[in-house]
Scaffold this motif. Structure first.
Motif, PDB file in Angstrom:
ATOM      1  N   VAL A   1      57.257  -5.203  54.787  1.00 12.23           N
ATOM      2  CA  VAL A   1      57.236  -3.940  55.543  1.00 12.23           C
ATOM      3  C   VAL A   1      58.616  -3.685  56.167  1.00 12.23           C
ATOM      4  CG1 VAL A   1      56.001  -2.604  57.296  1.00 12.23           C
ATOM      5  CG2 VAL A   1      54.805  -4.371  56.004  1.00 12.23           C
TER       6      VAL A   1
ATOM      7  N   LEU B   1      60.659  -1.415  54.240  1.00 11.39           N
ATOM      8  CA  LEU B   1      60.315  -0.003  54.411  1.00 11.39           C
ATOM      9  C   LEU B   1      60.893   0.547  55.722  1.00 11.39           C
ATOM     10  CD1 LEU B   1      56.601   0.070  53.169  1.00 11.39           C
ATOM     11  CD2 LEU B   1      58.702   0.497  51.881  1.00 11.39           C
ATOM     12  N   GLU B   2      61.013  -0.317  56.720  1.00  8.01           N
ATOM     13  CA  GLU B   2      61.628   0.142  57.967  1.00  8.01           C
ATOM     14  C   GLU B   2      63.102   0.492  57.745  1.00  8.01           C
ATOM     15  OE1 GLU B   2      60.048   1.076  60.342  1.00  8.01           O
ATOM     16  OE2 GLU B   2      58.236  -0.126  60.573  1.00  8.01           O
TER      17      GLU B   2
ATOM     18  N   ASN C   1      63.055   3.838  56.353  1.00  8.78           N
ATOM     19  CA  ASN C   1      62.838   4.815  57.430  1.00  8.78           C
ATOM     20  C   ASN C   1      64.148   5.148  58.137  1.00  8.78           C
ATOM     21  OD1 ASN C   1      60.067   5.213  57.149  1.00  8.78           O
ATOM     22  ND2 ASN C   1      59.563   3.445  58.434  1.00  8.78           N
TER      23      ASN C   1
END
Lengths: 294, 85
Positions: free
Chosen positions: A253, A256-257, A260
């Protein structure tokens, strides 16, 4: 607060803005002078602070010369506000947060308001008018949590994370937070009341290059795909700042940050090619060149 | 005890943790510790904690493949202790 623009030297730097994009907050220790801290504390001790209507321009909210008006008129505060949400933003709300002495429990972890998926962002300034040692609690922040989509206290089950930040600070310290940051009031284990003043502000302008961008184009000139040279520089730069994971990120994850952050930095700068570690560039490669396929 | 791990492997690193003490002898709360109680989920098992729930591996919903939200790797543990009444 006036609508006049701020001296560029008081605006945030590009590296500070990158840190805000990555971690969702900026910290300014001892920003507010001691005499103003005292005046604000006297106002808090005198009784409840009035709650003005939401949606007013900030310049119309506080009586001239009042402690909170003087706080928001500090040149450094104006530089922070203008860099993040532009000149004379809308007042959303403010609150004096009080933690009583010798509390048994902390507040549950939460994000303020409701789930908010905008790329545009509000800021919340948290102002600590007196010294806040660890045993007094301080607000707990989870840096880098601003992009996680949750609704208010959905996350109250989460108690601790590696790399969380308890706000331990001296009087006059100010935090500037992205509206999505997960936070809570830690328990106050002293025999004194703890205060924290929070104000939320909404932008009235497109949040595009509002900070001191003197060095931005030069920093962005690095290879937008690999940027290995930029990341390996010894001095801090946007690539090293935006690439640095938080210690609590789960491994998959966490990637994915970083994506972002790339999307947010593109929003802030207007670039449609900025990248870190090839993440978005790879996904954006969708060849339709029939000639080469022959 | 709930441990939030780095990935779906039980022996991956602990990133977050929550403890509810059913004996009423301690009252853990938000932000009360900076150090994980165990380095991995497996280390908790080796100390007598039983895994009572593992997170399911569920594919992301369409159009939410890049959205981040709650912690996916949430393992729930319990340990039974004797309490004098």
């Amino acid at each position: 607060m006036t609508t006049a623009t701020v001296n560029p030297e008081l605006l945030l730097t590009t590296n500070q803005m990158a840190s805000f994009a990555a971690r969702g907050f900026l910290r300014f220790d001892n920003l507010v002078p001691a005499d103003l801290n005292r005046r604000v504390m006297d106002a808090f001790d005198a009784g409840p602070v009035a709650r003005p209507a939401a949606g007013l321009p900030l310049s119309e909210v506080y009586a001239p010369g009042s402690p909170l008006d003087d706080l928001m008129h500090l040149p450094e505060i104006q530089g922070i506000v203008q860099s993040l949400v532009g000149p004379d933003p809308l007042f959303d709300h403010h609150a004096v947060h009080i933690r009583q002495p010798n509390e048994g429990r902390a507040q549950g972890l939460h994000g303020d308001a409701i789930i908010d998926t905008r790329m545009h962002f509000d800021i919340q300034l948290m102002y600590f008018p007196h010294d806040t040692p660890l045993e007094m609690g301080g607000t707990l922040l989870l840096p880098g949590s601003q992009f996680r989509r949750i609704n208010e206290s959905d996350i109250a089950r989460y108690q601790n994370f590696v790399g969380q930040i308890p706000m331990v600070c001296e009087a006059g310290t100010v935090l500037a937070l992205h509206h999505g940051i997960w936070h809570c009031g830690r328990r106050n284990q002293t025999d004194r009341v703890r205060y924290m003043f929070k104000i939320r502000l909404n932008p009235r302008v497109r949040q595009h290059r509002l900070w001191n961008t003197d060095d931005l184009d030069n920093q962005m000139r690095a290879d937008p795909v690999t940027n290995l040279e930029a990341r390996n520089r010894t001095e801090e730069n946007i690539y090293s700042i935006l690439s640095r994971p938080e210690p609590w990120y789960e491994f998959p994850v966490g990637r994915l940050e970083i994506v972002n952050r790339v999307k947010f930095w593109r929003f802030l700068t207007g670039s449609n090619t900025f990248d870190l570690s090839y993440w978005l560039t790879r996904l954006e490669n969708q060849p339709e060149n029939l000639a080469l396929a022959a | 005890m709930i441990l939030y791990l780095s990935n779906s492997a039980l022996d991956s690193d602990v990133r977050g943790w929550t403890i509810y003490d059913g004996t009423g002898q301690t009252y853990p709360t938000t932000g009360d510790s900076d150090t994980p109680p165990y380095p991995t989920g497996l280390a908790a098992m080796q100390d007598g904690w039983r895994v009572i729930q593992m997170p399911q591996l569920i594919p992301p919903d369409k159009d939410l493949e890049y959205t981040t939200s709650f912690f996916k790797f949430e393992y729930v543990f319990e340990k039974m202790v004797e309490v004098e009444t």
